[in-house]
Design an enzyme around this catalytic site. Structure first.
Site, PDB file in Angstrom:
ATOM      1  N   SER A 197       0.812  -1.216   0.000  1.00 15.72           N
ATOM      2  CA  SER A 197       0.000   0.000   0.000  1.00 15.72           C
ATOM      3  C   SER A 197       0.847   1.269   0.000  1.00 15.72           C
ATOM      4  CB  SER A 197      -0.938   0.007   1.208  1.00 15.72           C
ATOM      5  OG  SER A 197      -0.198   0.227   2.395  1.00 15.72           O
ATOM      6  N   LYS A 218       2.211   3.964   7.248  1.00 15.93           N
ATOM      7  CA  LYS A 218       1.356   4.870   6.479  1.00 15.93           C
ATOM      8  C   LYS A 218       1.908   6.297   6.602  1.00 15.93           C
ATOM      9  CE  LYS A 218      -2.170   2.194   5.168  1.00 15.93           C
ATOM     10  NZ  LYS A 218      -1.369   0.963   5.168  1.00 15.93           N
TER      11      LYS A 218
END
Lengths: 179, 425
Positions: free
Chosen positions: A100, A137
């Site tokens: 991701s 993230k």
């Protein structure tokens, strides 16, 4: 309105090395011990904790009466530890699993260098704890909005809801990958 | 002279919680070698009434259904040692005078540092927590003994947020805090001494502080007199900044499974001697003798217990693994008896001295020493670089049956590239 934003701490310069950040147990950032955290005393920190880095010896014999012209300009060799882990006590390596974050240059199998002495500020890539696991993230924290953004079109951001706490474990400073 | 004693809370359990966030806020216990007894408990595990040193199978039976809420882990000493080093180095940034007292405790001299001791203590606490994730408590007092007690108080009084500075309090307030502390909790006063003191009417830390030092000495020892003086704020114990060389080096283990054959015992003894020799070289020492011991299981009713030991002197003091192993094997051959199921073996290096202080041996071959040192240095270097046990003598097998059980060990998150924590993304 309930407090749901990670409060930013004033940056506290740590002697010549970066910044330190205070966290409650486990690093819950919504209860910052702001007034209490501060830099370690500068006087005594420094090189003692670095890797051993002796000056290289000259490889050629020095003849009496004819000194090497390079002698005065000898430099210490470049120390990768110093570059990659400026706070050796606060730096950890983690292994990436998943894709991701590929648009941020973080691929499956890469090594991440994480520095827990740094402030998790807006825009930094962080290790956050989500559902009891480490997740990497990009941290968005601006104007009362906190979310964890992926760097891949197909992965939605993780939004923090009212009253939810975000636990940031550390700040990613380097990506180590094989090419 | 303000002194701080910084102590990690539930150190082993906290190390596990740092790298397994799902364990935060949950009951975690860490088990001793062979997964036998509880050696560390998270706060939540303490709240369940699990005792320190309690055999885990017993605790589990007592807890019944609740036991499922407890995560039990084998000791992960590689992780704890690395995290300990980090904590000690962080603390060392605050004061030039540091005594590393144990794997999770350090004394630090605070005099001459800028800022009030309590503020420095709070910075220590916050920096260790932020940088490593490990919670610590800081006790500050005019003496080491009072700093220890202050640490004890800091752990009990949650409102103090982990820092207790006895020097900042009025004398009356200090006495009020010392009054409920049993004298056995005072540093240097064990359970047995506490019983003796009880007969003299000294039951609490406050009683010992108020007892006339001369009387304490008459009834006990100079050491306890010092403790009494330290409780009054008179410093008698200095910081030991350089840890003294060990006088003996021991390496012994209870086996994961009992062994009977001489071959297997020889493997074990070779492996233990190699490890002890490595420790010996780390302190630049040499041993003049080695003790070997073996012991059968004490829990078997079908056979009489057997235990034996023997001291083998060396021809000359040495730190050479080969010479030490040869001596240990000679000793083992003398005490080994076929039959018993051996549960434990060990070696102790004795009569230690510093290698640099030895008189050279008149009859020894002059280059043999240098060759031995070079070989041992290479051995140690390879084992440091590629992991303990990478290069051993041919007798020490890498994964023997007698190796300790560590069924529930977590990964060595900070010291092995193939066991790093995973970041999902």
């Amino acid at each position: 309105m309930p407090e749901r934003v990670i409060r930013s701490h004033p940056a506290r310069p740590e002697p010549g090395l970066g910044f330190s950040v205070g966290r409650a147990h486990g690093g819950v950032l919504s209860t910052p011990p702001v007034a209490t955290t501060a830099e370690p005393l500068g006087v005594l920190s420094g090189l003692a904790t670095r890797s051993h880095r002796p000056l290289p010896r000259l490889r050629w014999p020095v003849q009496a009466g004819f000194p090497s012209p390079a002698e005065d300009d000898q430099d210490a060799a470049i120390d990768l530890n110093e570059l990659l882990a400026p706070h050796p006590e606060a730096c950890f390596l983690l292994r990436v699993r998943g894709c991701s974050m590929v648009d941020a240059g973080i691929d499956d199998g890469d090594l991440l260098l994480v520095d827990r002495a740094l402030e998790p500020s807006h825009g930094r890539i962080v290790i956050a704890v989500v559902d009891g696991e480490f997740t990497v993230k990009r941290l968005h924290r601006q104007a009362q909005v906190v979310r964890l953004e992926a760097a891949h079109a197909q992965y939605p951001a993780i939004e923090l809801k009212d009253g939810q706490e975000l636990q940031v474990w550390g700040v990613v400073t380097r990506v180590i990958k094989s090419v | 002279m303000p002194v701080a004693l910084v102590d990690c809370n539930s150190f082993y359990a906290s190390c596990e919680q740092v790298f397994q966030p799902r364990l935060q806020g949950r009951a975690v216990v860490v088990l001793s070698n062979n997964d036998g007894c509880v050696v560390a408990r998270s706060r939540e595990a303490k709240a369940l009434g699990i005792k320190m040193g309690e055999p885990w199978f017993q605790a589990r039976r007592r807890l019944q259904g609740q036991a499922e809420a407890v995560t039990a882990l084998s000791s992960n000493y590689a992780l704890y040692a690395d995290m300990s080093n980090r904590v000690m180095r962080i603390l060392g940034r605050f004061s030039p005078r540091q005594e590393v007292y144990s794997i999770d405790e350090s004394f630090l001299a605070l005099d001459g540092l800028p800022g009030p001791p309590a503020v420095i203590g709070e910075r220590m606490r916050a920096t260790v927590l932020g940088w490593t994730g490990l919670p610590v408590c800081v006790g500050i007092g005019p003496t080491k003994t009072l700093a220890k007690l202050a640490n004890h108080l800091a752990k009990q009084h949650l409102a103090w947020a982990g820092v207790c500075d006895l020097e900042a309090l009025e004398a009356g307030e200090v006495e009020r805090l010392l009054a409920p502390i049993p004298v056995g909790e005072v540093w240097g006063v064990g359970a047995r001494l506490a019983q003796r003191l009880a007969r003299l009417g000294i039951d609490t830390a406050l009683d010992l502080r108020r007892a006339p030092p001369a009387q304490v000495r008459r009834h006990s020892s100079v050491m306890l007199e010092r403790t009494a003086l330290e409780l009054r704020g008179i410093a008698c114990l200095d910081l030991e900044m350089v840890s003294p060389d060990k006088q003996q080096i021991r390496c012994s283990r209870t086996f994961g499974a009992t062994v009977s054959s001489l071959a297997e015992l020889t493997e074990a003894i070779t492996s233990f001697t190699s490890r002890a020799a490595e420790k010996l070289r780390a302190q630049q020492g040499e041993a003049a003798a080695i003790l070997v011991e073996i012991r059968s299981s004490a829990f078997r009713r079908d056979a009489a217990p057997y235990a034996a030991s023997r001291v083998v002197p060396l021809a000359a003091p040495t730190a050479d693994t080969r010479a030490l192993v040869a001596a240990a094997r000679a000793g083992l051959n003398r005490i080994y008896k076929p039959g018993p199921a051996y549960a434990k073996a060990g070696v102790i290096l004795l009569d230690l001295s510093r290698a640099a202080e030895r008189q050279p041996d008149l009859f020894a071959e002059p280059t043999a020493d240098a060759r031995s040192q070079a070989l041992m240095a290479t051995l140690d270097q390879i084992n440091r670089r590629f992991g303990r046990g990478s290069l051993t003598l041919a007798n020490a097998r890498p994964a023997p049956r007698w190796r300790r059980r560590e069924q529930f060990r977590s990964p060595r998150y900070t010291t092995r590239l193939d066991e790093l924590p995973v970041a999902h993304c």
